[in-house]
Motif scaffolding. Structure first.
Motif, mmCIF file in Angstrom:
data_model
loop_
_atom_site.group_PDB
_atom_site.id
_atom_site.type_symbol
_atom_site.label_atom_id
_atom_site.label_comp_id
_atom_site.label_asym_id
_atom_site.label_seq_id
_atom_site.Cartn_x
_atom_site.Cartn_y
_atom_site.Cartn_z
ATOM 1 N N ALA A 135 21.583 -3.372 25.893
ATOM 2 C CA ALA A 135 20.793 -3.111 24.689
ATOM 3 C C ALA A 135 19.405 -2.597 25.056
ATOM 4 N N GLY A 136 18.834 -3.124 26.138
ATOM 5 C CA GLY A 136 17.536 -2.642 26.588
ATOM 6 C C GLY A 136 17.594 -1.198 27.040
ATOM 7 N N LEU A 137 18.649 -0.835 27.754
ATOM 8 C CA LEU A 137 18.822 0.563 28.172
ATOM 9 C C LEU A 137 18.981 1.465 26.953
ATOM 10 N N ARG A 138 19.711 1.002 25.956
ATOM 11 C CA ARG A 138 19.894 1.811 24.742
ATOM 12 C C ARG A 138 18.570 2.013 24.006
ATOM 13 N N SER A 139 17.730 0.996 23.983
ATOM 14 C CA SER A 139 16.434 1.094 23.301
ATOM 15 C C SER A 139 15.561 2.175 23.913
ATOM 16 N N SER A 146 27.477 2.174 20.850
ATOM 17 C CA SER A 146 27.342 1.413 19.619
ATOM 18 C C SER A 146 27.292 -0.086 19.934
ATOM 19 N N ASP A 147 26.965 -0.887 18.932
ATOM 20 C CA ASP A 147 26.970 -2.335 19.125
ATOM 21 C C ASP A 147 28.350 -2.816 19.570
ATOM 22 N N GLN A 148 29.376 -2.272 18.971
ATOM 23 C CA GLN A 148 30.737 -2.672 19.318
ATOM 24 C C GLN A 148 31.073 -2.296 20.755
ATOM 25 N N LEU A 153 31.701 -3.632 26.467
ATOM 26 C CA LEU A 153 31.235 -3.307 27.815
ATOM 27 C C LEU A 153 30.704 -4.554 28.520
ATOM 28 N N SER A 154 29.938 -5.368 27.826
ATOM 29 C CA SER A 154 29.375 -6.579 28.417
ATOM 30 C C SER A 154 30.468 -7.546 28.849
ATOM 31 N N PRO A 199 29.658 5.977 32.267
ATOM 32 C CA PRO A 199 29.938 6.951 31.208
ATOM 33 C C PRO A 199 29.000 6.864 29.998
ATOM 34 N N TYR A 200 28.309 5.746 29.853
ATOM 35 C CA TYR A 200 27.419 5.579 28.700
ATOM 36 C C TYR A 200 25.980 5.973 28.999
ATOM 37 N N LEU A 201 25.671 6.232 30.262
ATOM 38 C CA LEU A 201 24.300 6.533 30.650
ATOM 39 C C LEU A 201 23.948 7.985 30.355
ATOM 40 N N ARG A 202 22.668 8.222 30.093
ATOM 41 C CA ARG A 202 22.193 9.548 29.726
ATOM 42 C C ARG A 202 20.914 9.889 30.488
ATOM 43 N N GLY A 203 20.650 11.194 30.607
ATOM 44 C CA GLY A 203 19.386 11.694 31.139
ATOM 45 C C GLY A 203 19.069 11.249 32.549
#
Length: 226
Positions: A135-139, A146-148, A153-154, A199-203
């Motif tokens: 969640a911190g990485l997403r912020s 998504s939350d789901q 993933l967790s 796969p969820y990481l960006r930039g």
């Protein structure tokens, strides 16, 4: 120089029991074997511990204390991919140090209700930390999920990390006690869990993730402590 005080018998019993449980499996070790290994009488052992389950419960207290001290998210900043990396290393170090819990978990929980309840809390703690890291990485825009997806993933990260040694044991049961074989196995496990996040990481975070993975794959295997 002042002589170092000898370790207390109780501490020696816990240390020796953990080693024997890890090497031979908790179901295969009795209090008699532990006493013989320590060269003490069974009565001396029972003075400190009522039975083997009492020893297991005391080892679990140590295990739980280490988790509470080691597994947490940064309090003064948002987490980074390096924090996820560190989180995985800490999990695998704990899994290795207390590997009999994970290898013999079904047998232990079937006869120890207290341990069953406590281990549920341990797993919830691990999942919570993994969720907070994601969640911190997403912020920060470093993770797109998504939350789901973060929830799944967790849980997946904790499942793979917790049962990786069991998987390796099935593949290589006769080499499970070889230090270097298991060091390599833990390195593979760490990469396997981290690959779930990739796969969820960006930039820039994704680029850093690729760099960490590349550097890690080129490092010589680390030696494990028993």
């Amino acid at each position: 120089m002042q002589a170092k005080a000898p370790r207390r018998t109780r501490e020696r019993i816990l240390e020796t029991s953990l080693r024997l449980f890890n090497e031979f499996g908790e179901p295969n070790i009795t209090t008699t074997i532990i006493a013989e290994e320590l060269n003490i009488s069974p009565g001396n052992l029972y003075y400190h511990f009522r039975n083997k389950d009492d020893i297991v419960d005391s080892i679990f207290v140590q295990f739980e204390d280490e988790i509470n001290r080691m597994l947490s998210v940064p309090a003064d900043r948002r987490p980074t991919i390096e924090d996820v990396w560190l989180y995985l290393h800490l999990i695998f170090e704990l899994v290795w140090r207390y590997r009999f819990f994970y290898r013999d978990l079904s047998d232990l929980l079937s006869r120890n209700r207290k341990l069953e309840l406590q281990f549920k809390q341990i797993y919830r703690h691990k999942v919570l930390v993994a969720r907070q890291l994601c969640a911190g990485l997403r912020s920060d825009g470093a993770l797109d999920a998504s939350d789901q997806e973060i929830e799944a993933l967790s849980a997946n990260m904790v499942v793979v990390a917790s049962y990786w040694l069991s998987y390796e044991y099935v593949l290589n049961p006769r080499r499970y006690t070889e230090q270097q074989v298991m060091a390599d196995a833990l390195m593979r496990g760490c990469y396997q869990v981290l690959s779930l996040v990739g796969p969820y990481l960006r930039g820039d975070t994704h680029a850093l993730f690729r760099k960490l993975v590349d550097e890690y794959s080129k490092r010589p295997p680390e030696k494990l402590t028993s």
